[in-house]
Design an enzyme around this catalytic site. Structure first.
Site, PDB file in Angstrom:
ATOM      1  N   HIS A  58      38.144  38.190  44.067  1.00  0.00           N
ATOM      2  CA  HIS A  58      38.023  36.783  43.668  1.00  0.00           C
ATOM      3  C   HIS A  58      39.406  36.161  43.518  1.00  0.00           C
ATOM      4  O   HIS A  58      40.157  36.502  42.604  1.00  0.00           O
ATOM      5  CB  HIS A  58      37.241  36.659  42.361  1.00  0.00           C
ATOM      6  CG  HIS A  58      36.899  35.243  42.016  1.00  0.00           C
ATOM      7  ND1 HIS A  58      36.048  34.480  42.786  1.00  0.00           N
ATOM      8  CD2 HIS A  58      37.303  34.428  41.008  1.00  0.00           C
ATOM      9  CE1 HIS A  58      35.934  33.266  42.251  1.00  0.00           C
ATOM     10  NE2 HIS A  58      36.690  33.211  41.175  1.00  0.00           N
ATOM     11  N   HIS A  60      41.678  32.315  43.958  1.00  0.00           N
ATOM     12  CA  HIS A  60      41.934  30.924  44.352  1.00  0.00           C
ATOM     13  C   HIS A  60      43.444  30.884  44.558  1.00  0.00           C
ATOM     14  O   HIS A  60      44.208  30.803  43.581  1.00  0.00           O
ATOM     15  CB  HIS A  60      41.529  29.939  43.257  1.00  0.00           C
ATOM     16  CG  HIS A  60      40.131  30.122  42.745  1.00  0.00           C
ATOM     17  ND1 HIS A  60      39.032  29.680  43.438  1.00  0.00           N
ATOM     18  CD2 HIS A  60      39.657  30.706  41.625  1.00  0.00           C
ATOM     19  CE1 HIS A  60      37.935  29.973  42.750  1.00  0.00           C
ATOM     20  NE2 HIS A  60      38.290  30.598  41.643  1.00  0.00           N
ATOM     21  N   ARG A  81      41.898  23.177  33.543  1.00  0.00           N
ATOM     22  CA  ARG A  81      41.328  22.710  34.802  1.00  0.00           C
ATOM     23  C   ARG A  81      41.985  21.398  35.237  1.00  0.00           C
ATOM     24  O   ARG A  81      42.192  21.170  36.436  1.00  0.00           O
ATOM     25  CB  ARG A  81      39.809  22.546  34.642  1.00  0.00           C
ATOM     26  CG  ARG A  81      39.087  22.440  35.967  1.00  0.00           C
ATOM     27  CD  ARG A  81      37.598  22.322  35.807  1.00  0.00           C
ATOM     28  NE  ARG A  81      37.213  21.037  35.225  1.00  0.00           N
ATOM     29  CZ  ARG A  81      35.997  20.499  35.355  1.00  0.00           C
ATOM     30  NH1 ARG A  81      35.059  21.142  36.023  1.00  0.00           N
ATOM     31  NH2 ARG A  81      35.712  19.339  34.804  1.00  0.00           N
ATOM     32  N   TYR A 120      37.443  26.050  48.007  1.00  0.00           N
ATOM     33  CA  TYR A 120      36.697  24.778  47.898  1.00  0.00           C
ATOM     34  C   TYR A 120      37.563  23.545  48.140  1.00  0.00           C
ATOM     35  O   TYR A 120      37.086  22.416  48.076  1.00  0.00           O
ATOM     36  CB  TYR A 120      36.003  24.656  46.530  1.00  0.00           C
ATOM     37  CG  TYR A 120      36.896  24.887  45.326  1.00  0.00           C
ATOM     38  CD1 TYR A 120      37.705  23.874  44.824  1.00  0.00           C
ATOM     39  CD2 TYR A 120      36.922  26.121  44.687  1.00  0.00           C
ATOM     40  CE1 TYR A 120      38.514  24.078  43.733  1.00  0.00           C
ATOM     41  CE2 TYR A 120      37.734  26.342  43.589  1.00  0.00           C
ATOM     42  CZ  TYR A 120      38.528  25.320  43.109  1.00  0.00           C
ATOM     43  OH  TYR A 120      39.342  25.544  42.032  1.00  0.00           O
ATOM     44  N   HIS A 202      29.815  26.981  44.260  1.00  0.00           N
ATOM     45  CA  HIS A 202      30.889  26.994  43.262  1.00  0.00           C
ATOM     46  C   HIS A 202      30.360  27.429  41.903  1.00  0.00           C
ATOM     47  O   HIS A 202      30.917  28.303  41.247  1.00  0.00           O
ATOM     48  CB  HIS A 202      31.579  25.630  43.140  1.00  0.00           C
ATOM     49  CG  HIS A 202      32.632  25.638  42.076  1.00  0.00           C
ATOM     50  ND1 HIS A 202      32.342  25.420  40.748  1.00  0.00           N
ATOM     51  CD2 HIS A 202      33.963  25.929  42.134  1.00  0.00           C
ATOM     52  CE1 HIS A 202      33.456  25.556  40.039  1.00  0.00           C
ATOM     53  NE2 HIS A 202      34.439  25.863  40.853  1.00  0.00           N
ATOM     54  N   ARG A 205      26.824  24.228  38.068  1.00  0.00           N
ATOM     55  CA  ARG A 205      27.274  22.873  37.721  1.00  0.00           C
ATOM     56  C   ARG A 205      27.507  22.046  38.974  1.00  0.00           C
ATOM     57  O   ARG A 205      27.276  20.845  38.995  1.00  0.00           O
ATOM     58  CB  ARG A 205      28.627  22.939  36.980  1.00  0.00           C
ATOM     59  CG  ARG A 205      28.573  23.359  35.554  1.00  0.00           C
ATOM     60  CD  ARG A 205      29.997  23.449  34.968  1.00  0.00           C
ATOM     61  NE  ARG A 205      30.635  24.716  35.256  1.00  0.00           N
ATOM     62  CZ  ARG A 205      31.844  24.852  35.766  1.00  0.00           C
ATOM     63  NH1 ARG A 205      32.570  23.802  36.080  1.00  0.00           N
ATOM     64  NH2 ARG A 205      32.341  26.056  35.998  1.00  0.00           N
ATOM     65  N   HIS A 229      30.426  31.400  40.808  1.00  0.00           N
ATOM     66  CA  HIS A 229      30.901  31.482  39.426  1.00  0.00           C
ATOM     67  C   HIS A 229      29.686  31.403  38.510  1.00  0.00           C
ATOM     68  O   HIS A 229      28.860  30.495  38.643  1.00  0.00           O
ATOM     69  CB  HIS A 229      31.795  30.285  39.087  1.00  0.00           C
ATOM     70  CG  HIS A 229      33.146  30.286  39.720  1.00  0.00           C
ATOM     71  ND1 HIS A 229      33.621  29.240  40.466  1.00  0.00           N
ATOM     72  CD2 HIS A 229      34.143  31.197  39.688  1.00  0.00           C
ATOM     73  CE1 HIS A 229      34.855  29.503  40.867  1.00  0.00           C
ATOM     74  NE2 HIS A 229      35.194  30.683  40.418  1.00  0.00           N
ATOM     75  N   GLU A 232      30.797  31.447  32.985  1.00  0.00           N
ATOM     76  CA  GLU A 232      32.144  31.736  32.482  1.00  0.00           C
ATOM     77  C   GLU A 232      32.323  31.112  31.107  1.00  0.00           C
ATOM     78  O   GLU A 232      33.068  31.632  30.279  1.00  0.00           O
ATOM     79  CB  GLU A 232      33.192  31.189  33.464  1.00  0.00           C
ATOM     80  CG  GLU A 232      34.635  31.467  33.054  1.00  0.00           C
ATOM     81  CD  GLU A 232      35.668  30.992  34.074  1.00  0.00           C
ATOM     82  OE1 GLU A 232      35.255  30.352  35.060  1.00  0.00           O
ATOM     83  OE2 GLU A 232      36.858  31.260  33.888  1.00  0.00           O
ATOM     84  N   HIS A 266      32.570  36.483  36.973  1.00  0.00           N
ATOM     85  CA  HIS A 266      32.714  36.380  35.508  1.00  0.00           C
ATOM     86  C   HIS A 266      31.471  36.927  34.804  1.00  0.00           C
ATOM     87  O   HIS A 266      31.534  37.952  34.168  1.00  0.00           O
ATOM     88  CB  HIS A 266      33.032  34.958  35.016  1.00  0.00           C
ATOM     89  CG  HIS A 266      34.240  34.357  35.626  1.00  0.00           C
ATOM     90  ND1 HIS A 266      35.487  34.944  35.503  1.00  0.00           N
ATOM     91  CD2 HIS A 266      34.421  33.243  36.386  1.00  0.00           C
ATOM     92  CE1 HIS A 266      36.378  34.209  36.156  1.00  0.00           C
ATOM     93  NE2 HIS A 266      35.762  33.182  36.708  1.00  0.00           N
ATOM     94  N   ASP A 317      41.599  36.178  40.427  1.00  0.00           N
ATOM     95  CA  ASP A 317      41.099  34.824  40.160  1.00  0.00           C
ATOM     96  C   ASP A 317      42.213  33.791  40.052  1.00  0.00           C
ATOM     97  O   ASP A 317      42.680  33.281  41.063  1.00  0.00           O
ATOM     98  CB  ASP A 317      40.225  34.874  38.886  1.00  0.00           C
ATOM     99  CG  ASP A 317      39.502  33.560  38.615  1.00  0.00           C
ATOM    100  OD1 ASP A 317      39.547  32.660  39.469  1.00  0.00           O
ATOM    101  OD2 ASP A 317      38.869  33.428  37.551  1.00  0.00           O
TER     102      ASP A 317
END
Ligand SMILES: [Zn+2]
Length: 445
Positions: A58, A60, A81, A120, A202, A205, A229, A232, A266, A317
């Site tokens: 995992h 990004h 974020r 993404y 993703h 959500r 995900h 988390e 997660h 991650d």
């Protein structure tokens, strides 16, 4: 041309063997012999403990630019974020190639031979597609090639800022509009020798419930990995319960998104029912302990999930650190702090997560082992460094998992080709310099 490697010690069939000859032809292992006293003539000698290549399940890649920045002061997952979105806003295909190449080179130096890139960041700022709508994904595939590692590009469907709400400003770049448009774009991505293509939701959500099945079907039709995900943050669980009357794991199960090709990333805040659902479906759970502790997410129930039937994989991650040995031991050490008990996870079980199960979760089920037929991907850990000197070689797995760091990786071979030799990357000459330049470009433009 067949090539012969001679590993002083190697992890073969779940145990340490000594004097191991590994014959390689066409990028694959074609023979393994153990117990030889000396290297055969012409063999490339790998001194230390040679493990199967590590799978970072995992990633990004662009989060690497937040290292240090994200550790200032306090804040929450949600404030982190915001910072992450600012960096994302400055990336274009050219800058992303430069950054990801450096990040994947760092991974190679850490013994990672295959990365699962949960991708993404698809479109230009504002959400306008690039001339090639997959320009960003192609940049990641090219970056992995230049860094000498394998990649599974987990092309990620990201449509909503939360349970039906439209994407927020920064999220416009992530969205294809709907899952059918996501599928049409993702279908244009082509696999190649070092790259396979998978799908990702993703999170519950970010993809409306009625569109999750579209992504799951796309992956099923291709027998491709599907990552998501999951839970988390407690806030995701609360919002999902409010919107759908079920937990995120329950919602994914309803929509046909769980099973042996699926990885839940997660899986930190689960109910007993969620654990039974995930384990019973054979869904892999990807633990990312260094990120989970950095973001104050909590400790996921890895042992209960494994007991229920979920294989475990490991991911760095957000790349607060890139060190799969640290991820591996954290699974056990976090468990000790939580339960006041030692030895839930053996070094062998954690190595399996870092190699075999990690690769399987990324759609490389033939990799992650040193045996005939497997890709010739391996990593040699020094057993004579200041951290690893002392224990006898038969405790090499315990030494690697509980004492070694990424800095102890001495040699890395991918597809039979040396990528790291004596701690130096052979394709990216100055990895720290490459990281500095690429990160400055997106954090101090
Ligand atoms: Zn993630």
């Amino acid at each position: 041309m067949p090539v012969t490697f001679f590993a002083e010690h190697a992890w073969v069939g779940g145990a340490v063997a000594s004097g191991v000859v590994i014959e390689v032809s066409g990028g694959r292992v074609c023979g393994v012999r153990t117990g030889l006293a000396a290297p055969p003539p012409g063999a490339e000698v790998l001194r230390g403990l040679t493990l199967p290549g590590l799978a970072n399940a995992h990633s990004h890649a662009f989060h690497r630019a937040l290292r240090g920045i994200a550790q200032r002061g306090s804040g929450t997952f949600w404030t982190w974020r915001e910072t992450m979105y600012e960096v994302a806003g400055r990336l274009d295909p050219d800058a992303y190639l430069e950054l990801a190449r450096a990040v994947y080179a760092e991974m190679a130096l850490a013994g990672i031979t295959c990365v699962g890139e949960f991708h993404y960041l698809h479109h230009a700022p504002g959400g306008t597609p690039y001339g090639d709508p997959n320009a960003m994904g192609e940049a990641l595939i090219e970056a992995a090639a230049q860094a000498g590692i394998r990649i599974t590009l987990l092309d990620t469907c990201y449509l909503s800022s939360g349970f039906g709400a439209p994407p927020e400003r920064h999220q416009l770049r992530f969205s294809d509009g709907d899952a059918d448009a996501w599928a049409a774009r993702a279908s244009e991505l082509k696999e190649r020798a070092h790259a396979r293509i998978g799908a990702a939701v993703h999170s519950v959500r970010a993809v409306p419930a009625e569109q999750i099945a579209t992504v799951a079907r796309w992956a099923a039709e291709r027998d491709a990995p599907l990552h998501v995900h999951l839970s988390e943050q407690p806030a995701e669980n609360e919002a999902c319960l409010a919107a759908h009357g079920r937990t995120p794991a329950g919602l994914l199960a309803d929509r046909g998104a769980l099973g042996p090709r699926t990885s839940a990333v997660h899986a930190t805040h689960l109910t007993g029912g969620d654990i039974a659902t995930l384990g019973g479906s054979g869904t892999t759970v990807c633990m990312c302990p260094t990120t989970e502790r950095d973001l104050a997410d909590g400790i996921g129930p890895a042992a209960d999930l494994a007991a229920a039937g979920s294989p475990i994989s490991l991911g760095s991650d957000s790349h607060a650190v890139i060190d799969l040995f640290e991820e591996a031991r954290a699974v056990e050490l976090d468990e000790r702090l939580r339960t006041l008990r030692r030895g839930t996870w053996s070094a062998a079980a954690l190595l399996r997560a870092a190699t075999l199960d990690g690769h399987a979760s990324l759609g490389w089920p033939e990799a992650g082992r040193i045996e005939a037929g497997a890709p010739a991907d391996f990593v040699t850990v020094a057993l004579d460094s200041v951290r690893t000197a002392g224990p006898p070689p038969e405790l090499g797995a315990e030494t690697a998992v509980f004492a070694a760091s990424a800095a102890d990786v001495r040699h890395v071979v991918v597809g039979g080709r040396p990528v790291v030799r004596d701690g130096a990357h052979l394709l990216v000459p100055d990895v720290p310099g490459a990281l500095s330049r690429a990160i400055a470009r997106v954090t101090r433009p």
